[in-house]
Enzyme design. Structure first.
Site, PDB file in Angstrom:
ATOM      1  N   GLU A  44       0.859  -1.198   0.000  1.00 36.13           N
ATOM      2  CA  GLU A  44       0.000   0.000   0.000  1.00 36.13           C
ATOM      3  C   GLU A  44       0.898   1.253   0.000  1.00 36.13           C
ATOM      4  OE1 GLU A  44      -2.049   0.177   3.757  1.00 36.13           O
ATOM      5  OE2 GLU A  44      -3.414   1.768   3.119  1.00 36.13           O
ATOM      6  N   LYS A  84      -9.377   2.419  -1.948  1.00 37.39           N
ATOM      7  CA  LYS A  84      -9.654   1.728  -0.679  1.00 37.39           C
ATOM      8  C   LYS A  84     -11.051   2.072  -0.154  1.00 37.39           C
ATOM      9  CE  LYS A  84      -7.139   0.828   3.659  1.00 37.39           C
ATOM     10  NZ  LYS A  84      -5.901   1.174   4.393  1.00 37.39           N
ATOM     11  N   CYS A 130      -5.026  -3.358   2.513  1.00 42.96           N
ATOM     12  CA  CYS A 130      -4.762  -3.415   3.961  1.00 42.96           C
ATOM     13  C   CYS A 130      -6.016  -3.631   4.805  1.00 42.96           C
ATOM     14  CB  CYS A 130      -3.966  -2.178   4.381  1.00 42.96           C
ATOM     15  SG  CYS A 130      -3.040  -2.489   5.908  1.00 42.96           S
ATOM     16  N   VAL A 170      -0.041  -2.262  10.701  1.00 43.51           N
ATOM     17  CA  VAL A 170       0.571  -1.893  11.983  1.00 43.51           C
ATOM     18  C   VAL A 170       0.038  -2.774  13.116  1.00 43.51           C
ATOM     19  CG1 VAL A 170       1.149   0.496  11.417  1.00 43.51           C
ATOM     20  CG2 VAL A 170      -1.132  -0.017  12.232  1.00 43.51           C
TER      21      VAL A 170
HETATM   22  C1  ACM Z   1      -3.955  -0.021   7.115  1.00 37.31           C
HETATM   23  O1  ACM Z   1      -5.032  -0.158   6.580  1.00 37.31           O
HETATM   24  N1  ACM Z   1      -2.954   0.579   6.494  1.00 37.31           N
HETATM   25  C2  ACM Z   1      -3.685  -0.552   8.461  1.00 37.31           C
END
Ligand code: ACM
Length: 265
Positions: free
Chosen positions: A42, A112, A145, A172
């Site tokens: 990402e 996203k 992510c 994370v």
């Molecule tokens: C994330 O979606 N970068 C944790």
């Protein structure tokens, strides 16, 4: 058989330096030739930690940016595909997006859907949903992510026919890599998660990313997992046709046995 070689490029971007990240990404591909598909994390072109909208503006790319022409030309010359995350600028609205560029063609742009934490301060969530594209006779879907924590994301891509879900990440939290075993198993698809490594620090803000990029097969088996903190590139050959068998037993088919009339959506 639908064989394809996927390279996980577990990358550590230079913060807010697109030119350098692009150049290094090509270097890493040169040093690790032989894959059909190179999957990056990402926001690999920009880095992740933004503290102002000015920083986002500085690195956000419009669809006509020369960066995409460069990637198109490179993938055409090399006969490969590159997938990776970037900050997208559409008329002053910003999205946390990922491109799928293959052999000179921009096949798919995914924005996203589920923004994580402070991403909500800088990016707009997508209303375009999940899409699948075909390359080398294989259906690929993209989620980014934090999309992982919503089972509907991987399920939607599966219902749209994805054989392989590509999952650029900047993780994370520690849960995703294990959870992806379930996501792959419950959908009988391949999931390739390419996470970044390293830390980013701006002022008082600091984030550490968890690496452990991996590919999980439709039976939930982890085919590879990379280290937690080292930039690493590994190529894995998979047979995407294994994702076409959705039978769990002779009498159970994962998709045909669904009961949407019994679920809350
Ligand atoms: C994330 O979606 N970068 C944790």
């Amino acid at each position: 058989m639908k064989e394809v070689k996927i390279a996980l490029v577990q990358f550590k971007p230079n913060h807010l330096n697109i030119e350098k990240n692009l150049e290094r990404s090509f270097d890493l591909i040169e040093q690790n030739q032989g894959a059909d598909i190179y999957l990056f994390p990402e926001l690999y072109l920009s880095g992740y930690l933004f503290t102002s909208i000015e920083e986002v503006k500085k690195v956000a790319l419009r669809s006509d940016n020369i960066v995409f022409d460069t990637i198109k030309k490179y993938t055409k010359d090399k006969k490969i595909a590159i997938i990776g995350g970037y900050a997208e600028d559409e008329s002053g609205r910003f999205f946390n997006s990922a491109f799928f560029i293959a052999e000179g063609e921009f096949l798919l742009n995914y924005r996203k859907v589920h923004l994580f934490n402070e991403e909500k301060l800088f990016f707009s969530p997508s209303f375009n949903g999940y899409k699948v594209t075909k390359y080398r006779d294989i259906n690929f879907g993209i989620m980014i992510c934090f999309d992982w924590i919503f089972p509907e994301a991987a399920r939607t891509l599966t219902l749209k026919g994805a054989n392989i879900i590509l999952h650029p990440s900047n993780l994370v939290l520690p849960y995703c890599q294990d959870a992806m075993i379930t996501r792959a198993l419950e959908n009988r698809v391949f999931i390739a998660t390419c996470n970044r490594v390293g830390t980013e620090k701006v002022g008082k803000k600091k984030l550490a990313f968890t690496g452990k990029s991996q590919i999980v097969d439709p039976s939930g088996k982890r085919l590879i997992q990379l280290p937690s903190s080292k930039e690493t590139v590994k190529i894995v050959k998979i047979d995407a046709s294994l994702s076409e068998n959705k039978n769990i037993t002779n009498l159970n088919n994962l998709l045909q046995d669904r009961r949407p009339d019994q679920y809350i959506m």
